[in-house]
Design a protein around this motif. Structure first.
Motif, mmCIF file in Angstrom:
data_model
loop_
_atom_site.group_PDB
_atom_site.id
_atom_site.type_symbol
_atom_site.label_atom_id
_atom_site.label_comp_id
_atom_site.label_asym_id
_atom_site.label_seq_id
_atom_site.Cartn_x
_atom_site.Cartn_y
_atom_site.Cartn_z
ATOM 1 N N GLY A 1 -0.645 4.768 0.613
ATOM 2 C CA GLY A 1 -1.555 5.694 1.067
ATOM 3 C C GLY A 1 -2.436 6.188 -0.110
ATOM 4 O O GLY A 1 -2.964 5.497 -0.696
ATOM 5 N N ASN B 1 -8.006 -1.307 -1.788
ATOM 6 C CA ASN B 1 -7.941 0.180 -1.984
ATOM 7 C C ASN B 1 -8.973 0.891 -1.441
ATOM 8 O O ASN B 1 -9.179 1.949 -0.883
ATOM 9 N N SER C 1 0.829 -1.071 0.022
ATOM 10 C CA SER C 1 0.014 0.090 0.147
ATOM 11 C C SER C 1 0.947 1.270 0.088
ATOM 12 O O SER C 1 1.833 1.415 0.415
ATOM 13 N N GLY D 1 -2.515 4.773 -3.547
ATOM 14 C CA GLY D 1 -3.025 3.385 -3.898
ATOM 15 C C GLY D 1 -1.968 2.182 -3.702
ATOM 16 O O GLY D 1 -1.689 2.232 -2.581
HETATM 17 P P1 ADP Z 1 -0.739 2.280 6.482
HETATM 18 O O1 ADP Z 1 -2.083 2.584 7.340
HETATM 19 O O2 ADP Z 1 -0.107 0.866 6.694
HETATM 20 O O3 ADP Z 1 0.156 3.347 6.435
HETATM 21 P P2 ADP Z 1 -1.651 3.212 3.892
HETATM 22 O O4 ADP Z 1 -1.553 4.880 4.391
HETATM 23 O O5 ADP Z 1 -0.638 2.914 2.787
HETATM 24 O O6 ADP Z 1 -1.262 2.087 4.944
HETATM 25 O O7 ADP Z 1 -3.133 2.933 3.527
HETATM 26 C C1 ADP Z 1 -3.566 1.813 2.971
HETATM 27 C C2 ADP Z 1 -4.491 1.942 1.889
HETATM 28 O O8 ADP Z 1 -5.676 2.785 2.372
HETATM 29 C C3 ADP Z 1 -3.830 2.630 0.645
HETATM 30 O O9 ADP Z 1 -3.411 1.667 -0.209
HETATM 31 C C4 ADP Z 1 -4.976 3.385 0.157
HETATM 32 O O10 ADP Z 1 -5.666 2.424 -1.079
HETATM 33 C C5 ADP Z 1 -5.952 3.722 1.229
HETATM 34 N N1 ADP Z 1 -5.481 5.007 1.600
HETATM 35 C C6 ADP Z 1 -4.873 5.437 2.666
HETATM 36 N N2 ADP Z 1 -4.889 6.613 2.629
HETATM 37 C C7 ADP Z 1 -5.597 7.189 1.655
HETATM 38 C C8 ADP Z 1 -5.919 8.636 1.173
HETATM 39 N N3 ADP Z 1 -5.688 9.791 1.678
HETATM 40 N N4 ADP Z 1 -6.945 8.663 0.108
HETATM 41 C C9 ADP Z 1 -7.452 7.604 -0.350
HETATM 42 N N5 ADP Z 1 -7.026 6.140 -0.062
HETATM 43 C C10 ADP Z 1 -6.125 6.033 1.060
#
Ligand code: ADP
Length: 311
Positions: A228, A282, A226, A231
């Motif tokens: 954030g 996602n 992932s 995607g």
């Molecule tokens: P973690 O909580 O482990 O840091 P991420 O921040 O990568 O994980 O978030 C996991 C998934 O949630 C991302 O791959 C995305 O699909 C979704 N996501 C997280 N933040 C956002 C955002 N600001 N907008 C849209 N989707 C998000």
């Protein structure tokens, strides 16, 4: 008789959250806009997301002998989760996350101070046969010996059971050991930072190459990384495919990765194509960041399907 779907072995924590506008510089201060608390913990959040979607899920974890531990277990039971393997460790508090939430939208961030409490460790009795009778076992354990024992089990006790490992808690271990354990799961999920840590590479491209090299030699066949608001990447031996995020007004990113893991688990048991699993994960991640706290905005199935454009 069809086999039950998903079991998860991992951690449950209590979350205390502080909301600030921005992180202060070290030595400075920030005004607290809001304070709240509630159930959390990586695996417990994933389990809660699956239960909310109507997926039968069995959870194995330890909680402390306190108010928070009881609330965690009761909350998951109320969501419809089988909590018979969530047991209490006498004399230890429930694991606690103090989470500082700052900014919103593109700048939404969260930082965790982790006060370690009751967690599963090597030697704890687990209902192994019952857990490995599920199609998919989510493994989210920080104790290296217990994790090793779990990844070695399927060949002996349940060759048809697949393991979905999370990277999150592996970052507690030295990188070499973390990577060696990571590639023993059939499927992996985690974020970009965790992937860079376990591969020992600061550059994402090189981290992906390193992971894919290991896929040729080890058990791992598919990884979901992932990123954030960017995607995720769906990684196979052959390639890493980018799957874009769903646009959403992010309020609190706590639990995004845990919801993402739930989406991966759901896609796997529904035997969807890898790119489609990335999209589903996602979607769950995006839905999870709309509200304060790890679980407040987790969707029911109809809402998830609507976002995915399914009727
Ligand atoms: P973690 O909580 O482990 O840091 P991420 O921040 O990568 O994980 O978030 C996991 C998934 O949630 C991302 O791959 C995305 O699909 C979704 N996501 C997280 N933040 C956002 C955002 N600001 N907008 C849209 N989707 C998000």
């Amino acid at each position: 008789m069809t086999r039950p779907a998903i079991a998860a072995i991992g951690m449950a924590s209590w979350d205390r959250m502080l909301v600030v506008d921005d992180y202060p510089e070290a030595g400075s201060y920030a005004v607290v806009r809001q304070m709240l608390e509630g159930p959390g913990g990586t695996t417990a959040n994933t389990v809660a997301a699956l239960a909310r979607l109507g997926v039968p899920v069995t959870f194995a974890a330890k909680v402390g002998d306190d108010r928070e531990g009881a609330a965690l277990r009761d909350g998951l039971a109320a969501e419809g989760c089988d909590v018979s393997a969530v047991t209490t460790r006498a004399g230890e508090p429930t694991d606690l996350g103090i989470i500082i939430i700052s900014g919103s939208g593109e700048r939404a961030e969260r930082t965790i101070y982790w006060q370690q409490g009751a967690r599963l460790r090597y030697g704890d009795p687990l209902p192994i046969a019952e857990l490995f009778a599920h199609d998919l076992v989510v493994v989210d354990v920080d104790d290296a010996r217990l994790r090793q024992l779990i990844v070695d089990l399927p060949i002996h006790v349940a060759p048809r059971t697949r393991l979905l490992g999370t990277l999150t808690l592996l970052t507690e271990l030295p990188p070499e050991q973390a990577l060696a354990l990571a590639v023993r799961h059939d499927y992996l999920c985690g974020n970009e930072r965790e992937l860079r840590y376990v591969t020992g590479e600061t550059n994402l491209e090189r981290a992906l190459v390193r992971l894919r090299e290991r896929m040729l030699l080890d058990q791992l066949r598919l990884a979901f990384i992932s990123r954030g608001p960017l995607g995720c990447l769906v990684v196979t031996e052959e390639a890493a495919e980018a799957v874009p995020a769903f646009p959403v007004a992010a309020v609190d990113t706590t639990g995004a990765g845990d919801a993402f893991a739930a989406g991966v688990a759901l896609g796997l048991i529904e035997r969807r194509a890898p790119g489609e699993i990335g999209r589903l994960a996602n979607a769950l991640g995006a839905l999870a960041v709309r509200g304060l706290g790890a679980r407040a905005s987790l969707p029911q199935r109809a809402e998830l399907d609507a976002l995915l454009g399914r009727s």
